[in-house]
Write a protein that holds these residues in place. Structure first.
Motif, PDB file in Angstrom:
ATOM      1  N   GLU A 127       0.826  -1.204   0.000  1.00 14.06           N
ATOM      2  CA  GLU A 127       0.000   0.000   0.000  1.00 14.06           C
ATOM      3  C   GLU A 127       0.865   1.261   0.000  1.00 14.06           C
ATOM      4  OE1 GLU A 127      -3.047   2.544  -0.280  1.00 14.06           O
ATOM      5  OE2 GLU A 127      -3.089   0.362  -0.592  1.00 14.06           O
ATOM      6  N   ASN A 128       1.981   1.262   0.734  1.00  9.32           N
ATOM      7  CA  ASN A 128       2.903   2.400   0.702  1.00  9.32           C
ATOM      8  C   ASN A 128       3.384   2.673  -0.725  1.00  9.32           C
ATOM      9  OD1 ASN A 128       4.503   1.352   3.798  1.00  9.32           O
ATOM     10  ND2 ASN A 128       2.791   2.773   3.523  1.00  9.32           N
ATOM     11  N   TRP A 129       3.734   1.616  -1.421  1.00  8.61           N
ATOM     12  CA  TRP A 129       4.214   1.776  -2.796  1.00  8.61           C
ATOM     13  C   TRP A 129       3.115   2.320  -3.698  1.00  8.61           C
ATOM     14  CZ3 TRP A 129       8.866   2.335  -4.349  1.00  8.61           C
ATOM     15  CH2 TRP A 129       9.931   1.714  -3.704  1.00  8.61           C
ATOM     16  N   ARG A 130       1.906   1.840  -3.523  1.00  4.53           N
ATOM     17  CA  ARG A 130       0.801   2.341  -4.351  1.00  4.53           C
ATOM     18  C   ARG A 130       0.576   3.829  -4.101  1.00  4.53           C
ATOM     19  NH1 ARG A 130      -2.003  -1.938  -6.762  1.00  4.53           N
ATOM     20  NH2 ARG A 130      -1.323  -3.957  -5.937  1.00  4.53           N
ATOM     21  N   GLN A 131       0.697   4.261  -2.853  1.00  2.00           N
ATOM     22  CA  GLN A 131       0.539   5.684  -2.539  1.00  2.00           C
ATOM     23  C   GLN A 131       1.661   6.508  -3.165  1.00  2.00           C
ATOM     24  OE1 GLN A 131       0.407   5.799   1.741  1.00  2.00           O
ATOM     25  NE2 GLN A 131      -1.616   4.827   1.860  1.00  2.00           N
ATOM     26  N   LEU A 132       2.895   6.018  -3.076  1.00  5.56           N
ATOM     27  CA  LEU A 132       4.022   6.736  -3.669  1.00  5.56           C
ATOM     28  C   LEU A 132       3.890   6.821  -5.186  1.00  5.56           C
ATOM     29  CD1 LEU A 132       7.003   5.328  -1.558  1.00  5.56           C
ATOM     30  CD2 LEU A 132       6.305   7.732  -1.718  1.00  5.56           C
ATOM     31  N   LEU A 133       3.450   5.746  -5.806  1.00  4.62           N
ATOM     32  CA  LEU A 133       3.283   5.756  -7.258  1.00  4.62           C
ATOM     33  C   LEU A 133       2.181   6.719  -7.688  1.00  4.62           C
ATOM     34  CD1 LEU A 133       3.779   1.948  -7.832  1.00  4.62           C
ATOM     35  CD2 LEU A 133       5.165   3.755  -8.887  1.00  4.62           C
ATOM     36  N   TYR A 134       1.116   6.785  -6.901  1.00  2.00           N
ATOM     37  CA  TYR A 134       0.056   7.757  -7.207  1.00  2.00           C
ATOM     38  C   TYR A 134       0.597   9.179  -7.094  1.00  2.00           C
ATOM     39  CZ  TYR A 134      -4.231  10.471  -6.925  1.00  2.00           C
ATOM     40  OH  TYR A 134      -5.215  11.412  -7.145  1.00  2.00           O
ATOM     41  N   LEU A 135       1.355   9.453  -6.042  1.00  2.00           N
ATOM     42  CA  LEU A 135       1.937  10.788  -5.880  1.00  2.00           C
ATOM     43  C   LEU A 135       2.908  11.115  -7.007  1.00  2.00           C
ATOM     44  CD1 LEU A 135       2.633  10.965  -2.037  1.00  2.00           C
ATOM     45  CD2 LEU A 135       1.010  12.370  -3.348  1.00  2.00           C
ATOM     46  N   GLN A 148      17.688  -7.462  -1.082  1.00  2.00           N
ATOM     47  CA  GLN A 148      17.533  -7.261  -2.524  1.00  2.00           C
ATOM     48  C   GLN A 148      16.115  -7.548  -3.015  1.00  2.00           C
ATOM     49  OE1 GLN A 148      20.968  -8.648  -4.971  1.00  2.00           O
ATOM     50  NE2 GLN A 148      21.741  -9.507  -3.051  1.00  2.00           N
ATOM     51  N   LEU A 149      15.263  -8.068  -2.140  1.00  2.00           N
ATOM     52  CA  LEU A 149      13.880  -8.344  -2.523  1.00  2.00           C
ATOM     53  C   LEU A 149      13.074  -7.045  -2.574  1.00  2.00           C
ATOM     54  CD1 LEU A 149      13.254 -11.569  -0.417  1.00  2.00           C
ATOM     55  CD2 LEU A 149      13.612 -11.431  -2.897  1.00  2.00           C
ATOM     56  N   ASN A 150      12.094  -7.011  -3.458  1.00  2.00           N
ATOM     57  CA  ASN A 150      11.281  -5.816  -3.658  1.00  2.00           C
ATOM     58  C   ASN A 150       9.807  -6.176  -3.736  1.00  2.00           C
ATOM     59  OD1 ASN A 150      13.916  -5.487  -5.584  1.00  2.00           O
ATOM     60  ND2 ASN A 150      13.481  -3.587  -4.519  1.00  2.00           N
ATOM     61  N   ILE A 151       8.970  -5.232  -3.378  1.00  2.00           N
ATOM     62  CA  ILE A 151       7.528  -5.380  -3.589  1.00  2.00           C
ATOM     63  C   ILE A 151       7.174  -4.787  -4.944  1.00  2.00           C
ATOM     64  CG2 ILE A 151       5.249  -4.568  -2.837  1.00  2.00           C
ATOM     65  CD1 ILE A 151       6.256  -4.738   0.023  1.00  2.00           C
ATOM     66  N   TYR A 152       6.442  -5.537  -5.746  1.00  2.00           N
ATOM     67  CA  TYR A 152       5.929  -5.015  -7.016  1.00  2.00           C
ATOM     68  C   TYR A 152       4.411  -4.978  -6.937  1.00  2.00           C
ATOM     69  CZ  TYR A 152       5.043  -4.187 -11.911  1.00  2.00           C
ATOM     70  OH  TYR A 152       4.609  -3.623 -13.083  1.00  2.00           O
ATOM     71  N   PRO A 153       3.796  -3.780  -6.900  1.00  2.00           N
ATOM     72  CA  PRO A 153       2.335  -3.694  -6.772  1.00  2.00           C
ATOM     73  C   PRO A 153       1.649  -4.035  -8.105  1.00  2.00           C
ATOM     74  CG  PRO A 153       3.446  -1.617  -6.147  1.00  2.00           C
ATOM     75  CD  PRO A 153       4.416  -2.448  -6.911  1.00  2.00           C
ATOM     76  N   GLU A 189      -5.555   1.424 -10.925  1.00  2.00           N
ATOM     77  CA  GLU A 189      -6.094   2.257  -9.842  1.00  2.00           C
ATOM     78  C   GLU A 189      -5.814   3.733 -10.108  1.00  2.00           C
ATOM     79  OE1 GLU A 189      -4.293   0.882  -6.259  1.00  2.00           O
ATOM     80  OE2 GLU A 189      -4.702  -1.233  -6.701  1.00  2.00           O
ATOM     81  N   ILE A 190      -4.602   4.034 -10.588  1.00  2.00           N
ATOM     82  CA  ILE A 190      -4.258   5.427 -10.882  1.00  2.00           C
ATOM     83  C   ILE A 190      -5.135   5.969 -12.003  1.00  2.00           C
ATOM     84  CG2 ILE A 190      -2.424   6.922 -11.781  1.00  2.00           C
ATOM     85  CD1 ILE A 190      -0.426   5.083 -10.337  1.00  2.00           C
ATOM     86  N   ASP A 191      -5.316   5.194 -13.059  1.00  2.00           N
ATOM     87  CA  ASP A 191      -6.170   5.631 -14.171  1.00  2.00           C
ATOM     88  C   ASP A 191      -7.590   5.931 -13.696  1.00  2.00           C
ATOM     89  OD1 ASP A 191      -4.045   5.344 -15.896  1.00  2.00           O
ATOM     90  OD2 ASP A 191      -4.694   3.414 -16.700  1.00  2.00           O
ATOM     91  N   GLU A 192      -8.110   5.066 -12.825  1.00  2.00           N
ATOM     92  CA  GLU A 192      -9.472   5.268 -12.317  1.00  2.00           C
ATOM     93  C   GLU A 192      -9.557   6.529 -11.465  1.00  2.00           C
ATOM     94  OE1 GLU A 192     -10.547   1.719 -10.260  1.00  2.00           O
ATOM     95  OE2 GLU A 192     -10.588   0.467 -12.084  1.00  2.00           O
TER      96      GLU A 192
END
Length: 487
Positions: A283-291, A321-326, A332-335
């Motif tokens: 969720e943090n990543w999704r918020q950062l990507l939206y911003l 080295q592991l990452n979260i990929y949303p 969601e951003i388009d909507e």
């Protein structure tokens, strides 16, 4: 009994024909710009399954494409009207030599499965082993996909992934399984790394692990002006990993100049790792990507504040080295933005001589401002020269610059993005740099030949090892057409 067997055989053939008469559409995960119709998808579980598929395709005069995690964006893993082999069911850990640190795995295994596998095998005492490097940004990529792109991580003194591979097993265009290494089938070994699946199906691989250790993250804010000297200082001080994530605020003086400089230094193994260290969630990543799409300044500031707050945290050298990929975050951003056209991001990696980095960024800054190019994320890493693969992108010790651009899926948006990627290649090429083939096929022939002068020979060797062109992709067909006069 004979009639029953004949009926079963007829039924099986009918099911196979039904699959091929109802094409399936596949696509890449990140850019979602490669919708491709394939005839069927096979999910082999053994090397014998792969051999059977290849021999059947040869008998039926069909062509094959090979996919794993589906993160490549240039059409390498898909071919229109091909039989697609999805290798992700080939995902077992086969053996770990605790003395040498060489692990043998099936090539469809993804990075989290690999790490879980070797940790489970190392419950006792003695030297503990872990991966030296993996690609950043996403985890669900296969070993075969990593080899096909000759990927790299954020090691400060590392070469691309070919340097970590001891040997591999390749099912070739005849359906034969061939061991490839630096001493056995050496030319194929060089071609398969960075060969984008055109020489066969990699079914297993022996990977050289590194001693597993603990590292501390050291974070500061720097500018690109003195970044290379800062990397050199960190390397001299024993740091092993690091990157620089730069500002995307196009209207600011900080744009492509200021950034978060994070490096990792080994610490004693008895250094404790607290059970609840800070980490970004999905969720943090999704918020950062939206911003990043709506408020570039706030996106960078939040990102920088988070990383500064983790200065001094301790990690395992493999797990950090592991990452979260949303997944599907852009929908969601388009909507939320009521976008008239769907959009995604598309990555390109541009590699430049380290001494040229500041001037290259000056060129890019001017270009992006002039053309209104929308940058969502960007980073700088280091790479050492690759002297092993046939088609190396790391032709010298480069600074690797990654640009994740916003791409609107309209005719105008796609053209703007293609033009931006071509301009980036030109800016690098005139400074002795290159670009990574994995992410798109927008480059002109002159650009391909400038950055990869051996490309036509690469295609000729493809035909030497696969004269019937059993393994194809839309990426391959694009370049086969581009270089038709040289084949």
């Amino acid at each position: 009994m004979a009639s029953s067997i004949a009926l079963l055989a007829s039924s099986s053939a009918a099911r196979r024909l039904a699959l091929e008469s109802e094409p399936i559409q596949v696509n890449d995960i990140h850019s979602q710009l490669n919708p491709t119709r394939v005839l069927q998808i096979s999910e082999p579980r053994t090397v014998e399954d792969v051999q059977s598929i290849v021999r059947s395709a040869r008998k039926d005069q069909k062509v094959i494409s090979v996919a794993g995690g589906r993160h490549a964006m240039g059409g390498q893993q898909f071919g229109t009207d091909t039989r697609l082999i999805d290798i992700r069911k080939l995902n077992r850990v086969l053996n770990l030599d605790r003395k040498t640190g060489i692990i043998e795995v099936e090539a469809g295994i993804e990075w989290p499965e690999l790490i879980d596998g070797y940790l489970a095998l190392q419950g006792g005492g003695g030297q503990s082993w872990g991966i030296a490097q993996k690609q950043t940004g996403a985890d669900r990529l296969t070993m075969a996909g990593t080899i096909a792109a000759n990927a790299h991580g954020r090691g400060l003194k590392m070469k691309p992934f070919v340097s970590d591979v001891e040997s591999l097993v390749l099912v070739d265009a005849s359906g034969d399984a061939r061991t490839c290494s630096r001493t056995e089938n050496r030319e194929l070994f060089r071609l398969v790394h960075g060969g984008y699946g055109l020489f066969g199906v990699v079914t297993s691989v022996k990977v050289r692990l590194a001693p597993r250790q603990k590292v501390v993250r050291v974070v500061e804010i720097r500018t690109v002006d003195d970044l290379i000297s800062a990397f050199e200082k960190r390397t001299a001080d024993g740091f092993e990993y690091g990157d620089f994530q730069f500002s995307i605020e196009r209207g600011s003086e900080d744009f492509l100049r200021k950034g978060v400089f994070s490096c990792y230094r080994p610490v004693p193994m008895d250094t404790p790792i607290p059970p609840k260290e800070k980490q970004l969630t999905d969720e943090n990543w999704r918020q950062l990507l939206y911003l990043a799409h709506t408020n570039e300044k706030q996106a960078f500031n939040r990102y920088a504040d988070y990383y500064l707050s983790t200065d001094g945290q301790v990690y395992w050298s493999d797990l950090h080295q592991l990452n979260i990929y949303p997944d599907n975050y852009h929908r969601e951003i388009d909507e939320r933005l009521h976008a008239p056209y769907p959009a995604t991001e598309m990555i390109t990696e541009i590699d430049v001589p380290r001494a040229e980095l500041k001037e290259f960024f000056d060129d890019v800054r001017e270009d992006f401002r002039k053309n209104g190019t929308e940058l969502i994320y960007g980073t700088v890493r280091l790479i050492e020269r690759d002297d092993e693969s046939f088609l190396p992108w790391a032709k010298q010790a480069y600074a690797c610059t990654i640009f994740n651009l916003h791409v609107v899926h309209s005719p105008e948006g796609l053209k703007r993005s293609a033009d931006a990627f071509r301009r980036l290649i030109d800016m690098a090429a005139r400074r002795g740099g290159t670009y990574y083939l994995t992410y798109h096929r927008y480059a002109t022939r002159n650009q391909v030949e400038s950055c990869y002068p051996q490309f036509a020979e690469f295609l000729r060797l493809k035909l030497k090892y696969d004269p019937e062109e059993r393994f194809q992709s839309d990426w391959y067909r694009h370049y086969r057409t581009m270089f038709a006069d040289s084949l």
